[in-house]
Design a protein around this motif. Structure first.
Motif, PDB file in Angstrom:
ATOM      1  N   GLU A  10      -3.830 -40.882  12.376  1.00  0.00           N
ATOM      2  CA  GLU A  10      -3.840 -41.571  13.669  1.00  0.00           C
ATOM      3  C   GLU A  10      -5.060 -41.201  14.507  1.00  0.00           C
ATOM      4  N   SER A  11      -5.472 -39.944  14.438  1.00  0.00           N
ATOM      5  CA  SER A  11      -6.605 -39.489  15.258  1.00  0.00           C
ATOM      6  C   SER A  11      -7.888 -39.329  14.460  1.00  0.00           C
ATOM      7  N   ASP A  12      -7.831 -39.484  13.136  1.00  0.00           N
ATOM      8  CA  ASP A  12      -8.984 -39.305  12.259  1.00  0.00           C
ATOM      9  C   ASP A  12      -9.478 -37.859  12.227  1.00  0.00           C
ATOM     10  N   ARG A  13      -8.665 -36.928  12.608  1.00  0.00           N
ATOM     11  CA  ARG A  13      -9.057 -35.525  12.583  1.00  0.00           C
ATOM     12  C   ARG A  13      -8.812 -34.928  11.202  1.00  0.00           C
ATOM     13  N   GLU A  14      -9.734 -34.070  10.759  1.00  0.00           N
ATOM     14  CA  GLU A  14      -9.670 -33.478   9.431  1.00  0.00           C
ATOM     15  C   GLU A  14      -9.893 -31.967   9.507  1.00  0.00           C
ATOM     16  N   TYR A  15      -9.181 -31.247   8.655  1.00  0.00           N
ATOM     17  CA  TYR A  15      -9.319 -29.799   8.601  1.00  0.00           C
ATOM     18  C   TYR A  15      -9.250 -29.348   7.141  1.00  0.00           C
ATOM     19  N   LEU A  16      -9.977 -28.288   6.824  1.00  0.00           N
ATOM     20  CA  LEU A  16      -9.888 -27.696   5.499  1.00  0.00           C
ATOM     21  C   LEU A  16      -8.985 -26.472   5.571  1.00  0.00           C
ATOM     22  N   ARG A  17      -7.985 -26.437   4.702  1.00  0.00           N
ATOM     23  CA  ARG A  17      -7.107 -25.284   4.608  1.00  0.00           C
ATOM     24  C   ARG A  17      -6.674 -25.110   3.152  1.00  0.00           C
ATOM     25  N   GLY A  18      -6.428 -23.868   2.768  1.00  0.00           N
ATOM     26  CA  GLY A  18      -5.972 -23.574   1.427  1.00  0.00           C
ATOM     27  C   GLY A  18      -4.483 -23.309   1.387  1.00  0.00           C
ATOM     28  N   PRO A  19      -3.890 -23.263   0.196  1.00  0.00           N
ATOM     29  CA  PRO A  19      -2.473 -22.940   0.067  1.00  0.00           C
ATOM     30  C   PRO A  19      -2.163 -21.607   0.748  1.00  0.00           C
ATOM     31  N   GLY A  20      -1.097 -21.598   1.550  1.00  0.00           N
ATOM     32  CA  GLY A  20      -0.708 -20.397   2.269  1.00  0.00           C
ATOM     33  C   GLY A  20      -1.366 -20.234   3.619  1.00  0.00           C
ATOM     34  N   ASP A  21      -2.332 -21.084   3.950  1.00  0.00           N
ATOM     35  CA  ASP A  21      -3.014 -20.990   5.244  1.00  0.00           C
ATOM     36  C   ASP A  21      -2.185 -21.613   6.355  1.00  0.00           C
ATOM     37  N   GLU A  22      -2.584 -21.324   7.575  1.00  0.00           N
ATOM     38  CA  GLU A  22      -1.927 -21.897   8.752  1.00  0.00           C
ATOM     39  C   GLU A  22      -2.928 -22.733   9.534  1.00  0.00           C
ATOM     40  N   LEU A  23      -2.494 -23.890  10.000  1.00  0.00           N
ATOM     41  CA  LEU A  23      -3.305 -24.756  10.858  1.00  0.00           C
ATOM     42  C   LEU A  23      -2.672 -24.783  12.245  1.00  0.00           C
ATOM     43  N   GLN A  24      -3.479 -24.424  13.259  1.00  0.00           N
ATOM     44  CA  GLN A  24      -3.014 -24.440  14.639  1.00  0.00           C
ATOM     45  C   GLN A  24      -3.890 -25.383  15.451  1.00  0.00           C
ATOM     46  N   THR A  25      -3.303 -26.448  15.966  1.00  0.00           N
ATOM     47  CA  THR A  25      -4.017 -27.388  16.827  1.00  0.00           C
ATOM     48  C   THR A  25      -3.080 -27.815  17.944  1.00  0.00           C
ATOM     49  N   ASP A  26      -3.604 -28.668  18.846  1.00  0.00           N
ATOM     50  CA  ASP A  26      -2.750 -29.194  19.907  1.00  0.00           C
ATOM     51  C   ASP A  26      -1.695 -30.150  19.348  1.00  0.00           C
ATOM     52  N   LEU A  27      -1.829 -30.497  18.045  1.00  0.00           N
ATOM     53  CA  LEU A  27      -0.836 -31.347  17.392  1.00  0.00           C
ATOM     54  C   LEU A  27       0.314 -30.511  16.814  1.00  0.00           C
ATOM     55  N   GLY A  28       0.215 -29.202  16.957  1.00  0.00           N
ATOM     56  CA  GLY A  28       1.261 -28.319  16.489  1.00  0.00           C
ATOM     57  C   GLY A  28       0.777 -27.364  15.423  1.00  0.00           C
ATOM     58  N   VAL A  29       1.687 -26.537  14.946  1.00  0.00           N
ATOM     59  CA  VAL A  29       1.398 -25.532  13.925  1.00  0.00           C
ATOM     60  C   VAL A  29       1.932 -26.020  12.585  1.00  0.00           C
ATOM     61  N   LEU A  30       1.103 -25.847  11.567  1.00  0.00           N
ATOM     62  CA  LEU A  30       1.469 -26.305  10.229  1.00  0.00           C
ATOM     63  C   LEU A  30       1.208 -25.184   9.232  1.00  0.00           C
ATOM     64  N   GLU A  31       2.193 -24.859   8.440  1.00  0.00           N
ATOM     65  CA  GLU A  31       2.061 -23.875   7.367  1.00  0.00           C
ATOM     66  C   GLU A  31       1.826 -24.631   6.054  1.00  0.00           C
TER      67      GLU A  31
END
Length: 247
Positions: A10-31
């Motif tokens: 929806e926002s066209d935002r992209e991030y690189l993360r590996g297995p087991g990593d955590e993503l923290q953005t204003d869209l929430g936290v993702l494991e």
């Protein structure tokens, strides 16, 4: 282990993360699960969906941690197209920088030995190779390639030499000692004076098929009024020399 591209459509935002990593953005936290797979949809704790995609070459250019201006994908495409770089090739590279070219070649299946004179840049490139999943095929060495030419010339020959350094002409002059018969050298130079020096060095070394190209590309603007070349941006990136050991 290679990272994955997490895409919020929806926002066209992209991030690189590996297995087991955590993503923290204003869209929430993702494991990111350890068993994450291409094609999955993961949700943050706020319910925002991220699509999991396998990395491809352009993602390296867009998301590697940069230590300078990396070679553009269009220039990398010309290097691959003009030299036929392929899986199993032995590649000698210098001027690693961010490592985008080495990453591309590694993901093609080539075995790359690349030299970076700046220790911090070299360490950053190693981390990028790990992210790209090619640490086993790309050996990032800290040092000046020209200090190691005698040793390298005594070892196994290379199928391809790729250079993005100010002293490229010095390496080109010794390319016949380093390349297999039919092997290629490709040199990227931002300045026309360096492009001239490398072409003269290639001719003097007896290399064949010597050519220097300026890379220019313009995007088309398409709208209701019609289609024309865009007036924004700079179409020129640099000069590419290609030559081949013929004997």
């Amino acid at each position: 282990m290679s990272a994955y591209l997490l895409v919020h459509a929806e926002s066209d935002r992209e991030y690189l993360r590996g297995p087991g990593d955590e993503l923290q953005t204003d869209l929430g936290v993702l494991e990111v699960p350890d068993d994450v797979e291409h094609g999955q949809v993961l949700e943050t704790h706020l319910g925002e969906p991220f699509h999991v995609r396998r990395l491809r070459g352009p993602d390296l250019f867009n998301h590697f941690q940069r230590t300078g201006a990396p070679m553009m994908p269009r220039d990398i495409g010309l290097v691959i197209g003009h030299t036929g770089a392929q899986s199993g090739d032995r590649v000698l590279d210098a001027g690693t920088g961010t490592g985008v070219l080495s990453g591309y070649l590694g993901r093609l299946g080539a075995n790359v030995t690349t030299y970076e004179i700046d220790a911090e840049f070299a360490e950053n490139a190693r981390e990028n190779m790990s992210m790209a999943g090619v640490s086993d095929r790309v050996d990032v060495r800290t040092g000046d390639l020209t200090d190691n030419l005698d040793e390298l010339a005594e070892g196994d020959s290379f199928d391809l030499i790729t250079l993005d350094t100010a002293d490229a002409a010095e390496v080109v002059a010794r390319a016949p000692e380093l390349l297999v018969p039919g092997g290629y050298v490709a040199v990227y130079t931002p300045f026309v004076e360096d492009a001239r020096d490398t072409e003269l060095a290639a001719r003097e070394a007896g290399l064949g098929g010597v050519e220097t190209l300026e890379t220019i590309q313009r995007e088309l603007t398409v709208d209701d009024r019609g289609t024309r070349p865009s007036t924004a941006g700079v179409g020129h990136t640099g000069y590419l020399l290609f030559a081949r050991r013929v004997e």
